[in-house]
Design an enzyme around this catalytic site. Structure first.
Site, PDB file in Angstrom:
ATOM      1  N   HIS A 105       0.842  -1.207   0.000  1.00 33.07           N
ATOM      2  CA  HIS A 105       0.000   0.000   0.000  1.00 33.07           C
ATOM      3  C   HIS A 105       0.876   1.256   0.000  1.00 33.07           C
ATOM      4  CE1 HIS A 105      -3.283  -2.699   1.231  1.00 33.07           C
ATOM      5  NE2 HIS A 105      -4.086  -1.759   0.772  1.00 33.07           N
TER       6      HIS A 105
ATOM      7  N   LYS B 217      -0.464   4.819   4.646  1.00 33.46           N
ATOM      8  CA  LYS B 217      -1.326   3.859   5.371  1.00 33.46           C
ATOM      9  C   LYS B 217      -0.771   3.645   6.779  1.00 33.46           C
ATOM     10  CE  LYS B 217      -3.673  -0.575   4.974  1.00 33.46           C
ATOM     11  NZ  LYS B 217      -4.965  -0.004   5.403  1.00 33.46           N
TER      12      LYS B 217
HETATM   13  P1  NAD Z   1      -7.255   9.591   5.242  1.00 32.81           P
HETATM   14  O1  NAD Z   1      -6.353   9.803   6.412  1.00 32.81           O
HETATM   15  O2  NAD Z   1      -6.928  10.212   3.932  1.00 32.81           O
HETATM   16  O3  NAD Z   1      -8.755  10.056   5.637  1.00 32.81           O
HETATM   17  C1  NAD Z   1      -9.351   9.896   6.895  1.00 32.81           C
HETATM   18  C2  NAD Z   1     -10.152  11.144   7.185  1.00 32.81           C
HETATM   19  O4  NAD Z   1     -10.903  10.942   8.376  1.00 32.81           O
HETATM   20  C3  NAD Z   1      -9.256  12.371   7.394  1.00 32.81           C
HETATM   21  O5  NAD Z   1      -9.681  13.439   6.564  1.00 32.81           O
HETATM   22  C4  NAD Z   1      -9.456  12.685   8.863  1.00 32.81           C
HETATM   23  O6  NAD Z   1      -9.319  14.056   9.173  1.00 32.81           O
HETATM   24  C5  NAD Z   1     -10.888  12.173   9.079  1.00 32.81           C
HETATM   25  N1  NAD Z   1     -11.229  11.997  10.483  1.00 32.81           N
HETATM   26  C6  NAD Z   1     -10.443  11.550  11.507  1.00 32.81           C
HETATM   27  N2  NAD Z   1     -11.124  11.591  12.665  1.00 32.81           N
HETATM   28  C7  NAD Z   1     -12.361  12.066  12.386  1.00 32.81           C
HETATM   29  C8  NAD Z   1     -13.511  12.330  13.159  1.00 32.81           C
HETATM   30  N3  NAD Z   1     -13.522  12.136  14.487  1.00 32.81           N
HETATM   31  N4  NAD Z   1     -14.622  12.803  12.538  1.00 32.81           N
HETATM   32  C9  NAD Z   1     -14.631  13.015  11.199  1.00 32.81           C
HETATM   33  N5  NAD Z   1     -13.550  12.790  10.409  1.00 32.81           N
HETATM   34  C10 NAD Z   1     -12.433  12.322  10.995  1.00 32.81           C
HETATM   35  O7  NAD Z   1      -7.395   8.008   5.097  1.00 32.81           O
HETATM   36  P2  NAD Z   1      -8.006   7.171   3.868  1.00 32.81           P
HETATM   37  O8  NAD Z   1      -6.904   6.715   2.989  1.00 32.81           O
HETATM   38  O9  NAD Z   1      -9.173   7.895   3.296  1.00 32.81           O
HETATM   39  O10 NAD Z   1      -8.493   5.858   4.644  1.00 32.81           O
HETATM   40  C11 NAD Z   1      -9.422   5.951   5.727  1.00 32.81           C
HETATM   41  C12 NAD Z   1      -9.675   4.548   6.286  1.00 32.81           C
HETATM   42  O11 NAD Z   1     -10.300   3.726   5.299  1.00 32.81           O
HETATM   43  C13 NAD Z   1      -8.387   3.783   6.691  1.00 32.81           C
HETATM   44  O12 NAD Z   1      -8.668   2.995   7.828  1.00 32.81           O
HETATM   45  C14 NAD Z   1      -8.116   2.892   5.491  1.00 32.81           C
HETATM   46  O13 NAD Z   1      -7.376   1.746   5.798  1.00 32.81           O
HETATM   47  C15 NAD Z   1      -9.541   2.534   5.106  1.00 32.81           C
HETATM   48  N6  NAD Z   1      -9.737   2.104   3.718  1.00 32.81           N
HETATM   49  C16 NAD Z   1     -10.624   1.080   3.522  1.00 32.81           C
HETATM   50  C17 NAD Z   1     -10.939   0.670   2.263  1.00 32.81           C
HETATM   51  C18 NAD Z   1     -12.003  -0.381   2.084  1.00 32.81           C
HETATM   52  O14 NAD Z   1     -12.319  -0.771   0.929  1.00 32.81           O
HETATM   53  N7  NAD Z   1     -12.622  -0.858   3.181  1.00 32.81           N
HETATM   54  C19 NAD Z   1     -10.321   1.268   1.149  1.00 32.81           C
HETATM   55  C20 NAD Z   1      -9.420   2.308   1.362  1.00 32.81           C
HETATM   56  C21 NAD Z   1      -9.151   2.729   2.657  1.00 32.81           C
END
Ligand code: NAD
Length: 269
Positions: free
Chosen positions: A158, A162
């Site tokens: 990744h 991450k």
């Molecule tokens: P990222 O860090 O770019 O985004 C996360 C966002 O959540 C940030 O903007 C952050 O400020 C916000 N956030 C944090 N605490 C918060 C709160 N209390 N209230 C509202 N917003 C809040 O991360 P990302 O790459 O978008 O990934 C996010 C999550 O999704 C990770 O755990 C990642 O592993 C997961 N993910 C899952 C899949 C899937 O298919 N299930 C795919 C991609 C990513």
């Protein structure tokens, strides 16, 4: 036009939040009606449409889901484990369905999902791509056929941002393979190797993690015997594949009976 499903996005400014906004904007049957970010984020009070590049839509980004949860039918959450659990409590209180993409939830977090699922529909999948969910079925079949005659290793890669490892998808793949072989993943998982490790124990399932550059998400499960090896690989090249799956899950979850579901329920696999 038929009634649109109203969606709230938490973590709207994140990599997935922005891609989800784009996926929602591309569907006539869905509308983004609420957007949430961290309390200390600079985007609080801004227009969610403008922020995500889908065009001004009058949805103001707020810091607390409770303020806007009544404006949606379903919440999509790709944030952090602690934020996800707070959003889960809010959805439970308000009786709204929740689609969770956040990975890295610990055992107590997963217990909280199960408890909330007694009163609301919760979809929780470490990977919302159709290809990965299909690959789980292929892995199950491969593990059953190859059984104890192979060494099994799971390799994932990744992007450098991450924060959890191995990926939730790699762990899910490990669970599926272990279950098909009658093994308990907690007992047989080996996370990386270094030094004098000794010969490999065939019962173990190894995990290797790569973090580099802008890789969206690669997973390979290697079944290696003496004389041949089978590799089942999935490569995601765009976050839109996860976003499209999560949006599909959100449509499916709306009006669904309370319960804890995963993507195989959504896809009817
Ligand atoms: P990222 O860090 O770019 O985004 C996360 C966002 O959540 C940030 O903007 C952050 O400020 C916000 N956030 C944090 N605490 C918060 C709160 N209390 N209230 C509202 N917003 C809040 O991360 P990302 O790459 O978008 O990934 C996010 C999550 O999704 C990770 O755990 C990642 O592993 C997961 N993910 C899952 C899949 C899937 O298919 N299930 C795919 C991609 C990513």
């Amino acid at each position: 036009m038929a009634e649109q499903t109203r969606i709230a996005l938490t973590g709207i400014a994140g990599r997935m939040g922005r891609t989800l906004a784009e996926a929602i904007a591309g569907r006539d049957d869905l509308i983004l009606t609420a957007a949430v970010e961290r309390r200390d984020s600079s985007v609080i009070g801004t227009d969610a449409g403008e922020l995500t590049g889908i065009g001004r839509n009058g949805v103001v980004v707020v810091a607390d889901l409770a303020e806007v949860v009544a404006d949606c039918d379903v919440v999509i959450d790709f944030t952090t484990p602690s934020a996800t659990l707070a959003h889960l409590a809010c959805c439970r209180e308000a009786g709204r369905a929740l689609v969770i993409g956040t990975t890295g939830l610990d055992a107590s977090g997963r217990d909280a999902l199960a408890a909330a699922a007694a009163s609301i529909a919760v979809v929780y999948a470490p990977n919302y791509s159709v290809g990965v969910n299909l690959s789980l079925r292929l892995l199950e079949m491969a593990a059953r056929v190859l059984g104890d005659s192979v060494d099994i290793e799971i390799i994932e890669a990744h992007h450098r941002h991450k924060v959890d490892a191995p990926s939730g998808t790699a762990l899910r793949m490990g669970e599926v393979v272990a279950a098909a072989l009658g093994r308990n993943l907690e007992d047989v998982a080996v996370y990386g190797r270094e030094g004098q490790t000794g010969p490999r124990d065939r019962q173990t399932i190894g995990f290797e993690t790569i973090r580099a550059g802008d890789i969206v998400g690669d997973h390979t499960v290697l079944f290696a015997a003496d004389g041949e090896r089978l590799e089942i690989t999935h490569r995601a090249s765009s976050r839109m594949t996860f976003a499209a799956g999560a949006v599909r899950a959100a449509t499916w979850a709306t009006g669904q009976r309370p319960g804890l579901y995963d993507m195989s329920d959504v896809l009817g696999l």
